[in-house]
Design a protein around this motif. Structure first.
Motif, mmCIF file in Angstrom:
data_model
loop_
_atom_site.group_PDB
_atom_site.id
_atom_site.type_symbol
_atom_site.label_atom_id
_atom_site.label_comp_id
_atom_site.label_asym_id
_atom_site.label_seq_id
_atom_site.Cartn_x
_atom_site.Cartn_y
_atom_site.Cartn_z
ATOM 1 N N PHE A 1 0.642 -1.330 0.036
ATOM 2 C CA PHE A 1 0.022 0.098 0.080
ATOM 3 C C PHE A 1 0.746 1.326 -0.067
ATOM 4 N N GLN A 2 1.884 1.238 0.737
ATOM 5 C CA GLN A 2 2.819 2.304 0.770
ATOM 6 C C GLN A 2 3.447 2.648 -0.690
ATOM 7 N N GLY A 3 3.758 1.358 -1.199
ATOM 8 C CA GLY A 3 4.226 1.426 -2.722
ATOM 9 C C GLY A 3 3.165 2.090 -3.631
ATOM 10 N N ILE A 4 2.020 1.759 -3.369
ATOM 11 C CA ILE A 4 1.105 2.150 -4.397
ATOM 12 C C ILE A 4 0.848 3.679 -4.088
ATOM 13 N N ALA A 5 0.815 4.037 -2.784
ATOM 14 C CA ALA A 5 0.717 5.485 -2.556
ATOM 15 C C ALA A 5 1.900 6.354 -3.084
ATOM 16 N N ALA A 6 2.966 5.763 -3.001
ATOM 17 C CA ALA A 6 4.346 6.587 -3.512
ATOM 18 C C ALA A 6 4.087 6.582 -5.033
ATOM 19 N N SER A 7 3.792 5.506 -5.728
ATOM 20 C CA SER A 7 3.798 5.575 -7.359
ATOM 21 C C SER A 7 2.545 6.278 -7.697
ATOM 22 N N ASN A 8 1.611 6.229 -7.102
ATOM 23 C CA ASN A 8 0.309 6.808 -7.598
ATOM 24 C C ASN A 8 -0.170 5.912 -8.701
ATOM 25 N N ASN A 9 0.024 4.705 -8.731
ATOM 26 C CA ASN A 9 -0.312 3.740 -9.660
ATOM 27 C C ASN A 9 -0.790 2.474 -9.157
ATOM 28 N N THR A 10 -2.265 2.181 -9.480
ATOM 29 C CA THR A 10 -2.678 1.052 -9.051
ATOM 30 C C THR A 10 -2.978 -0.089 -10.050
ATOM 31 N N SER A 11 -2.263 0.087 -11.128
ATOM 32 C CA SER A 11 -2.146 -1.139 -12.089
ATOM 33 C C SER A 11 -1.830 -2.424 -11.528
ATOM 34 N N LEU A 12 -2.363 -3.385 -12.152
ATOM 35 C CA LEU A 12 -1.937 -5.000 -11.722
ATOM 36 C C LEU A 12 -0.541 -5.275 -11.639
ATOM 37 N N ALA A 13 0.195 -4.614 -12.621
ATOM 38 C CA ALA A 13 1.627 -4.821 -12.413
ATOM 39 C C ALA A 13 2.519 -4.353 -11.170
ATOM 40 N N VAL A 14 1.838 -3.202 -10.779
ATOM 41 C CA VAL A 14 2.364 -2.674 -9.627
ATOM 42 C C VAL A 14 1.837 -3.134 -8.242
ATOM 43 N N VAL A 15 0.750 -3.600 -8.372
ATOM 44 C CA VAL A 15 0.123 -4.129 -7.110
ATOM 45 C C VAL A 15 0.576 -5.699 -6.843
ATOM 46 N N ALA A 16 0.288 -6.397 -7.870
ATOM 47 C CA ALA A 16 0.282 -7.927 -7.727
ATOM 48 C C ALA A 16 1.653 -8.346 -7.114
ATOM 49 N N PRO A 17 2.817 -8.008 -7.546
ATOM 50 C CA PRO A 17 4.111 -8.480 -6.667
ATOM 51 C C PRO A 17 4.234 -8.384 -5.246
ATOM 52 N N GLY A 18 3.627 -6.992 -4.689
ATOM 53 C CA GLY A 18 3.660 -6.970 -3.352
ATOM 54 C C GLY A 18 2.780 -7.505 -2.739
ATOM 55 N N ILE A 19 1.581 -7.900 -3.273
ATOM 56 C CA ILE A 19 0.388 -8.606 -2.713
ATOM 57 C C ILE A 19 0.686 -10.106 -2.513
ATOM 58 N N ALA A 20 1.622 -10.568 -3.607
ATOM 59 C CA ALA A 20 1.975 -11.785 -3.748
ATOM 60 C C ALA A 20 3.073 -12.125 -2.795
ATOM 61 N N GLU A 21 3.974 -11.575 -2.745
ATOM 62 C CA GLU A 21 5.141 -11.456 -1.590
ATOM 63 C C GLU A 21 4.346 -11.615 -0.234
ATOM 64 N N ALA A 22 3.252 -10.944 0.174
ATOM 65 C CA ALA A 22 2.457 -11.079 1.299
ATOM 66 C C ALA A 22 1.921 -12.447 1.703
ATOM 67 N N LEU A 23 1.258 -12.646 0.554
ATOM 68 C CA LEU A 23 0.650 -13.932 0.561
ATOM 69 C C LEU A 23 1.357 -15.302 0.519
ATOM 70 N N PHE A 24 2.648 -15.004 0.139
ATOM 71 C CA PHE A 24 3.531 -16.237 0.183
ATOM 72 C C PHE A 24 3.982 -16.500 1.560
ATOM 73 N N ALA A 25 4.069 -15.534 2.240
ATOM 74 C CA ALA A 25 4.442 -15.573 3.866
ATOM 75 C C ALA A 25 3.164 -16.597 4.497
ATOM 76 N N THR A 26 1.878 -16.173 4.317
ATOM 77 C CA THR A 26 0.760 -16.904 4.883
ATOM 78 C C THR A 26 0.864 -18.663 4.136
ATOM 79 N N ALA A 27 1.357 -18.507 2.940
ATOM 80 C CA ALA A 27 1.016 -19.880 2.475
ATOM 81 C C ALA A 27 2.312 -20.686 3.133
ATOM 82 N N LEU A 28 3.255 -20.237 3.432
ATOM 83 C CA LEU A 28 4.567 -20.917 4.073
ATOM 84 C C LEU A 28 4.107 -21.453 5.521
ATOM 85 N N GLY A 29 3.443 -20.202 6.162
ATOM 86 C CA GLY A 29 3.055 -20.517 7.502
ATOM 87 C C GLY A 29 2.004 -21.633 7.548
#
Length: 245
Positions: A165-193
């Motif tokens: 969310f901080q990256g989205i706010a800084a880039s002022n860009n909500t496209s999938l290419a910007v949002v998806a990697p950060g969300i995927a990194e976050a969900l990857f931690a839950t999957a490993l848990g």
């Protein structure tokens, strides 16, 4: 190449587990490493416990079959004497035989025979409890992983989403290419848990059940030994009574 194709190609490259780890910040990386280490440790414990319990159950069946017709109470039979001294069944048997041998000069009156049977019972129970405690060693670690790992993964997910969310706010860009990697990194931690927690919970329950079944086998063996000891003490008492008469 169209914009959609370019975005798809970028996502397919950046969403691999290795890339997700490399792109994550230090906190999420720490969470991922901890979960991987916890999972590896858990599988090591699982493998060790399953193999050991399998060996113990098979060996116990073999040893009990070897003395099924006649259960000595004065000394260990050859099959037990040749078995591993670390085997819980051997330890229980040896403890009861040793207690019987140490009390051999006290087996005169009925009261002393009853006291001997009580001592043998307690010694056998203590040896069995000590063996079961050793089998439970490190098992609580699996329970801890099963209980804590999902929350550790969730912490990594929350932290990663906050960064996204901080990256989205800084880039002022909500496209999938910007949002998806950060969300995927976050969900990857839950999957490993979950990957760490689910096997830990499943095998904790299974291993606990196997240990409980082995403990019942030890207690049954103690009972059989006590019955045979009582029978032999009664015969000895009858012979002493006849001699006294």
């Amino acid at each position: 190449m169209s914009d959609a194709s370019a975005v798809s190609a970028a996502l397919s490259h950046s969403l691999t587990p290795v890339e997700l780890f490399l792109q994550a910040d230090s906190i999420v990386k720490t969470v991922i490493v901890l979960l991987i280490l916890a999972s590896a440790w858990g599988w090591t414990v699982i493998a060790e416990k399953l193999i050991r319990l399998g060996v113990l159950h098979r060996r116990a069946a073999r040893l009990i079959d070897s003395v099924q017709k006649e259960l000595p109470v004065a000394d260990l039979p050859a099959s037990f004497d040749a078995a591993s001294p670390e085997d819980p069944l051997v330890q229980v048997y040896r403890a009861m035989v040793d207690e019987n041998a140490r009390s051999s000069d006290l087996q005169h009156s009925e009261t002393q025979r009853d006291a001997l049977q009580e001592r043998v019972h307690r010694v056998g129970q203590l040896a069995a409890a000590n063996a079961i405690d050793h089998l439970h060693a490190r098992l609580q670690g699996l329970a801890t992983i099963g209980a804590v790992a999902p929350f550790v993964g969730l912490f990594g997910t929350v932290w990663g989403i906050m960064n996204s969310f901080q990256g989205i706010a800084a880039s002022n860009n909500t496209s999938l290419a910007v949002v998806a990697p950060g969300i995927a990194e976050a969900l990857f931690a839950t999957a490993l848990g979950l990957v760490a927690a689910i096997p830990a919970v499943i095998f904790y329950n299974r291993i606990s059940g196997d240990i409980g079944a082995y403990g019942k086998r030890l207690n049954s063996f103690i009972g059989v030994f006590e019955v045979e000891l009582s029978r032999q003490l009664s015969r000895k008492g009858d012979r002493n009574g006849l001699r006294a008469a």
